[in-house]
Scaffold this active site. Structure first.
Site, PDB file in Angstrom:
ATOM      1  CB  SER A  75     -30.587 -14.609 -11.809  1.00  0.00           C
ATOM      2  OG  SER A  75     -29.591 -14.306 -10.879  1.00  0.00           O
ATOM      3  CG  ASN A 114     -33.401 -10.545 -14.942  1.00  0.00           C
ATOM      4  OD1 ASN A 114     -34.545 -10.165 -14.693  1.00  0.00           O
ATOM      5  ND2 ASN A 114     -32.806 -11.498 -14.267  1.00  0.00           N
ATOM      6  CE  LYS A 157     -25.316 -20.271  -9.853  1.00  0.00           C
ATOM      7  NZ  LYS A 157     -26.526 -20.677  -9.151  1.00  0.00           N
ATOM      8  CG  ASP A 195     -28.805 -25.835   1.590  1.00  0.00           C
ATOM      9  OD1 ASP A 195     -29.528 -25.054   0.956  1.00  0.00           O
ATOM     10  OD2 ASP A 195     -27.734 -25.450   2.134  1.00  0.00           O
ATOM     11  CG  MET A 207     -34.318 -18.234  -6.366  1.00  0.00           C
ATOM     12  SD  MET A 207     -35.901 -17.460  -6.743  1.00  0.00           S
ATOM     13  CE  MET A 207     -36.162 -17.999  -8.416  1.00  0.00           C
ATOM     14  CD  GLU A 211     -35.505 -15.231 -19.057  1.00  0.00           C
ATOM     15  OE1 GLU A 211     -35.783 -14.191 -19.662  1.00  0.00           O
ATOM     16  OE2 GLU A 211     -34.488 -15.339 -18.338  1.00  0.00           O
ATOM     17  CG  HIS A 246     -33.840 -17.106 -14.885  1.00  0.00           C
ATOM     18  ND1 HIS A 246     -33.962 -15.885 -15.497  1.00  0.00           N
ATOM     19  CD2 HIS A 246     -33.682 -16.845 -13.565  1.00  0.00           C
ATOM     20  CE1 HIS A 246     -33.891 -14.930 -14.579  1.00  0.00           C
ATOM     21  NE2 HIS A 246     -33.716 -15.491 -13.412  1.00  0.00           N
ATOM     22  CG  ASN A 248     -37.962 -14.238  -5.341  1.00  0.00           C
ATOM     23  OD1 ASN A 248     -38.783 -14.950  -4.788  1.00  0.00           O
ATOM     24  ND2 ASN A 248     -37.106 -13.475  -4.697  1.00  0.00           N
ATOM     25  CB  VAL A 304     -23.974 -19.069  -3.617  1.00  0.00           C
ATOM     26  CG1 VAL A 304     -24.441 -18.826  -2.216  1.00  0.00           C
ATOM     27  CG2 VAL A 304     -22.991 -20.223  -3.697  1.00  0.00           C
ATOM     28  CD  GLU A 305     -26.239 -16.095 -10.297  1.00  0.00           C
ATOM     29  OE1 GLU A 305     -26.632 -17.241 -10.030  1.00  0.00           O
ATOM     30  OE2 GLU A 305     -26.486 -15.527 -11.375  1.00  0.00           O
TER      31      GLU A 305
HETATM   32  P1  NAI Z   1     -30.125 -18.206  -1.285  1.00  0.00           P
HETATM   33  O1  NAI Z   1     -28.909 -17.603  -0.714  1.00  0.00           O
HETATM   34  O2  NAI Z   1     -31.451 -17.865  -0.692  1.00  0.00           O
HETATM   35  O3  NAI Z   1     -29.994 -19.798  -1.249  1.00  0.00           O
HETATM   36  C1  NAI Z   1     -28.865 -20.489  -1.649  1.00  0.00           C
HETATM   37  C2  NAI Z   1     -28.847 -21.820  -0.902  1.00  0.00           C
HETATM   38  O4  NAI Z   1     -27.855 -22.638  -1.485  1.00  0.00           O
HETATM   39  C3  NAI Z   1     -28.491 -21.673   0.571  1.00  0.00           C
HETATM   40  O5  NAI Z   1     -29.450 -22.358   1.358  1.00  0.00           O
HETATM   41  C4  NAI Z   1     -27.137 -22.355   0.690  1.00  0.00           C
HETATM   42  O6  NAI Z   1     -26.945 -23.004   1.923  1.00  0.00           O
HETATM   43  C5  NAI Z   1     -27.230 -23.349  -0.441  1.00  0.00           C
HETATM   44  N1  NAI Z   1     -25.960 -23.847  -0.930  1.00  0.00           N
HETATM   45  C6  NAI Z   1     -24.808 -23.176  -1.087  1.00  0.00           C
HETATM   46  N2  NAI Z   1     -23.869 -24.022  -1.591  1.00  0.00           N
HETATM   47  C7  NAI Z   1     -24.455 -25.224  -1.742  1.00  0.00           C
HETATM   48  C8  NAI Z   1     -24.024 -26.496  -2.214  1.00  0.00           C
HETATM   49  N3  NAI Z   1     -22.763 -26.690  -2.543  1.00  0.00           N
HETATM   50  N4  NAI Z   1     -24.918 -27.512  -2.252  1.00  0.00           N
HETATM   51  C9  NAI Z   1     -26.181 -27.317  -1.865  1.00  0.00           C
HETATM   52  N5  NAI Z   1     -26.630 -26.146  -1.407  1.00  0.00           N
HETATM   53  C10 NAI Z   1     -25.785 -25.122  -1.344  1.00  0.00           C
HETATM   54  O7  NAI Z   1     -30.098 -17.861  -2.835  1.00  0.00           O
HETATM   55  P2  NAI Z   1     -31.310 -17.695  -3.859  1.00  0.00           P
HETATM   56  O8  NAI Z   1     -31.778 -16.308  -3.864  1.00  0.00           O
HETATM   57  O9  NAI Z   1     -32.266 -18.799  -3.642  1.00  0.00           O
HETATM   58  O10 NAI Z   1     -30.560 -17.929  -5.255  1.00  0.00           O
HETATM   59  C11 NAI Z   1     -30.173 -19.207  -5.683  1.00  0.00           C
HETATM   60  C12 NAI Z   1     -29.898 -19.132  -7.179  1.00  0.00           C
HETATM   61  O11 NAI Z   1     -31.044 -18.713  -7.857  1.00  0.00           O
HETATM   62  C13 NAI Z   1     -28.800 -18.158  -7.578  1.00  0.00           C
HETATM   63  O12 NAI Z   1     -28.096 -18.680  -8.663  1.00  0.00           O
HETATM   64  C14 NAI Z   1     -29.580 -16.914  -7.978  1.00  0.00           C
HETATM   65  O13 NAI Z   1     -28.882 -16.096  -8.883  1.00  0.00           O
HETATM   66  C15 NAI Z   1     -30.761 -17.567  -8.646  1.00  0.00           C
HETATM   67  N6  NAI Z   1     -31.959 -16.731  -8.737  1.00  0.00           N
HETATM   68  C16 NAI Z   1     -32.323 -15.945  -7.670  1.00  0.00           C
HETATM   69  C17 NAI Z   1     -33.448 -15.159  -7.757  1.00  0.00           C
HETATM   70  C18 NAI Z   1     -33.889 -14.325  -6.613  1.00  0.00           C
HETATM   71  O14 NAI Z   1     -34.714 -13.417  -6.800  1.00  0.00           O
HETATM   72  N7  NAI Z   1     -33.415 -14.585  -5.393  1.00  0.00           N
HETATM   73  C19 NAI Z   1     -34.273 -15.132  -8.993  1.00  0.00           C
HETATM   74  C20 NAI Z   1     -33.843 -16.053 -10.008  1.00  0.00           C
HETATM   75  C21 NAI Z   1     -32.710 -16.790  -9.870  1.00  0.00           C
END
Ligand code: NAI
Length: 712
Positions: free
Chosen positions: A431, A502, A409, A345, A326, A464, A452, A455, A403-404
């Site tokens: 999400s 959702n 967070k 990151d 995302m 949202e 929000h 993807n 991370v979720e």
């Molecule tokens: P992902 O696992 O692909 O990416 C998360 C990234 O955050 C990783 O690169 C990780 O190294 C980094 N990270 C972890 N802790 C960190 C910190 N303290 N500081 C900076 N970076 C850090 O996860 P994704 O899928 O991108 O999801 C991210 C957020 O977006 C979550 O809250 C998820 O629920 C939300 N989301 C995800 C959707 C999806 O379809 N994947 C859709 C809408 C929202």
């Protein structure tokens, strides 16, 4: 509005320059008063001593945006359409039949009726501005070009190129238009008027013409012959039927009209065939629904996301925390729109992947010639990556996409807050977690909101904007405006499980798992929702896309907060133990190749889940009702009881843009209104009797049924 001023003649020696500049309007459109004024002017010019005429717009990046959609929307009967379209035909024929040549000088968007107007002119000159686009998008509104476009475009550029534009509702830039023969010359905008007048003087000596498509080369000539034409048109029909699933009549009608009128010498007859075709599709519910959807999308432009006069803070720089799926997508979209982006990151590799994601997307645009290499470099320079908070003190916004996990967070948000300026808005892309709960970690929760994205971020238009209990109006307005700046369609929602989209979607996905349990096959259920109902993909394909593990995790959270409406079937529990994650590990309800392309259904699913061979006993109607009616039930609760959003419009906009709910149905709640609350409640009661409490209609829906009310 002074119509005399809006469409006026400015004599340039013996050339009549017709200037279009609708007073009090941002764009020029062909409303009834404008058309009458045009008729008046053409008649006046015809009676004068002018040698040629040039039509030009004085709006900065619009030639003519099209017909007045509000007028089309207000028409109900075939007679209304007939009389309006006949008048337009008469005026455009008048232009075509003038004894002096008419030149269209196009700068900016020239769409629909605008394109049809220039097709009635003798010559066309256009600017090389990126805003200059010529096209016929009518099918997107469920209609076909009705002001002569189906007749004159094929006549001008050949039936094949015309089909491509009309059937797909496309627009082309001026270079492509020149290549197709749709415009005769392309010039820079500074010299448009001068060159158009020059063209007019020349044409005054060479005289009028009707430009007709000239095939070049043996093959092109052969393609004009009747058998080849029949073959090509047949291909278009088959392809269009497949693509529209029979739900959108306009593209097929357009093909039909082009087939019947191509090469026809009798203009009046050809135009009357087009008129009949136009009326046939214009009166359909599909067209009404698509026009409503158009208005829904347009309405967002005028909104601010808050009540009253609150100003959004300008955003020229932002940071994205988390360079994953995302975060990488958000960084790309923001930088693409000219915002400076810092991608942070906790590991360098993630940043490299995030940056590569953006680079690859821009690279594709360069290959498609949508942007130049120079633009590519400029866009790339907008994104930088890092592991620390360097530069955070100057940022306008931070978007968190890590991370979720609530605790992680909270910790990261509290830390981030220490590095940003006082009025920096911090947004979370969570999400499923509570924005209000997260806000507890913040020293200044008024600057905190949810944002929000869906993807893949660069494709999905919905955002949202989650208004927490403590979010300030200014913070909400800032994120709303930022979403628009990023080319998205924001909808403000209240905090709550799954927010809006959702929450409404999950009951549908869970029901698909129940359908498996009840002996339905993956193939039949996916086909019924996709082909018969019109969803962009079936529920199992969607679960594979989202990730089966994510679906199960979210369902559990929803069950805890929404209770008996969300009952997780045993199949789903078994799925979580079967190692099937969906597309991401190439093993879900379907199998996938290395590139992620969906292959066949993985028939071992049934045995894995301990299910017998599917019998597909349920009717298509019942299958569809079991999936869709619980969504309506959940939407009624969200809208009427919990006020997650304020209007049915917002539910429909969010469902169409966030899930691809079929636009031809006008949205989930417009669809519900066509079925009626009474019928939906009755059916839900029947389903509840057969399959359990999860189907019980909610109180707001029952109240609607009792009082015979509609969502709209
Ligand atoms: P992902 O696992 O692909 O990416 C998360 C990234 O955050 C990783 O690169 C990780 O190294 C980094 N990270 C972890 N802790 C960190 C910190 N303290 N500081 C900076 N970076 C850090 O996860 P994704 O899928 O991108 O999801 C991210 C957020 O977006 C979550 O809250 C998820 O629920 C939300 N989301 C995800 C959707 C999806 O379809 N994947 C859709 C809408 C929202």
């Amino acid at each position: 509005m002074s119509i005399q001023e809006s469409v006026r003649i400015v004599p340039k020696g013996d050339i009549a320059l017709i200037e279009l500049d609708l007073v009090g309007e941002k764009v020029n459109k062909l409303s009834t008063p404008v058309m009458f004024r045009l008729q008046e002017i053409i008649t006046e010019i015809a009676q004068g001593t002018y040698k040629a005429a040039v039509i030009i717009s004085r709006k900065p990046s619009i030639f003519i945006a099209g017909a007045d959609i509000e007028e089309i929307r207000s028409m109900k009967k075939v007679e209304d359409y007939k009389s309006a379209v006949n008048k337009a035909h008469a005026i455009f024929n008048l232009i075509e039949d003038m004894t002096i040549p008419v030149i269209a000088a196009v700068n900016g968007a020239c769409m629909g009726g605008g394109c049809e107007l220039i097709l009635a002119c003798d010559y066309r000159i256009a600017t090389d501005e990126t805003s200059t686009k010529i096209g016929l998008p009518e099918v997107k509104l469920g209609i076909i070009p009705g002001f002569g476009g189906c007749v004159r475009l094929p006549r001008t550029i050949g039936y094949q190129a015309a089909l491509d534009i009309i059937v797909q509702g496309k627009a082309v830039d001026s270079r492509k238009a020149e290549k197709l023969g749709l415009v005769d010359k392309v010039v820079s905008s500074q010299i448009l008027e001068e060159k158009a007048l020059e063209m007019a003087r020349e044409a005054a000596t060479t005289g009028k013409r009707v430009k007709r498509f000239q095939p070049h080369g043996l093959m092109a000539v052969a393609m004009e012959l009747a058998p080849a034409r029949a073959f090509v048109i047949g291909k278009w029909k088959d392809g269009t039927k497949k693509q529209t699933g029979g739900h959108y009549p306009a593209p097929l009608k357009a093909i039909d009209v082009i087939e019947k009128t191509y090469g026809m010498g009798n203009r009046e007859k050809a135009l009357s065939i087009e008129l009949d075709g136009f009326c046939e599709v214009a009166v359909t519910d599909v067209s009404k629904n698509l026009i409503n959807v158009f208005y829904l999308m347009e309405s967002v432009k005028k909104k601010t996301g808050v009540q009253g006069e609150v100003k959004a803070r300008p955003v020229s720089s932002l940071a994205v925390l988390g360079a994953g799926t995302m975060g990488g997508g958000v960084a790309y979209v923001a930088a693409d729109k000219g915002i400076d982006v810092r991608l942070k990151d906790i590991n360098n590799q993630a940043i490299a992947i995030g940056l590569k994601h953006a680079r690859d997307l821009w690279d594709k645009l360069v290959k498609k010639r949508k942007i130049t290499s120079y633009e590519f470099q400029r866009k790339m320079a907008k994104v930088s990556g890092g592991l620390d908070y360097a530069g955070f003190g100057q940022l306008d916004v931070v978007i968190e996409a890590i991370v979720e996990d609530m605790n992680v967070k909270k910790k990261v948000l509290a830390e981030t807050e220490k590095h940003v300026k006082k009025d920096c808005v911090i947004a979370t892309n969570t999400s499923s977690l509570s924005v209000n709960e997260m806000a507890k970690a913040m020293a200044n929760p008024s600057n905190f909101v949810g944002m929000h994205f869906f993807n893949p971020v660069h494709k999905m238009p919905l955002v949202e904007v989650i208004r927490g209990e403590k979010s300030s109006d200014e913070a909400v307005a800032t994120i709303f405006e930022l979403s628009k700046k990023m080319g998205k369609l924001p909808v403000v929602v209240k905090d709550g499980p799954g927010f809006l989209v959702n929450r409404i979607l999950v009951p549908y996905l869970i029901e698909a798992a129940w359908l498996l349990e009840d002996g339905m096959s993956i193939e039949t259920v996916d086909r019924r929702f996709k082909k018969e109902f019109g969803m962009p993909m079936g529920p199992y394909t969607l679960m594979d896309e989202i990730g089966i593990d994510v679906c199960i995790k979210v369902s559990k959270i929803f069950h805890e907060s929404l209770g008996s409406r969300i009952m997780i079937p045993p199949t789903m529990k078994k799925l979580s133990q079967s190692g099937r994650l969906g597309k991401k590990n190439r093993k879900g309800f379907y199998l996938y190749d290395e590139k992620g392309k969906q292959l066949e259904i993985d028939t071992t699913v049934y045995a894995d889940l301990g299910l017998p061979t599917p019998s597909d006993k349920l009717s298509a109607d019942e299958t569809i009702r079991r999936g869709i009616f619980p969504m309506i039930n959940e939407a009624a609760l969200s809208l009427i009881e919990e006020r997650i959003v304020e209007t049915p419009d917002e539910v429909d906009l969010a469902m169409i843009t966030g899930t691809g709910f079929p636009p031809f149905r006008g949205g989930l709640l417009r669809y519900a209104d066509t079925v009626g609350a009474n019928a939906i409640c009755d059916e839900l009661e029947v389903l509840a009797g057969k399959y359990g409490e999860r189907f019980k209609p909610c109180t707001p829906l029952k109240n609607m049924a009792k009082t015979d009310r509609r969502f709209y």
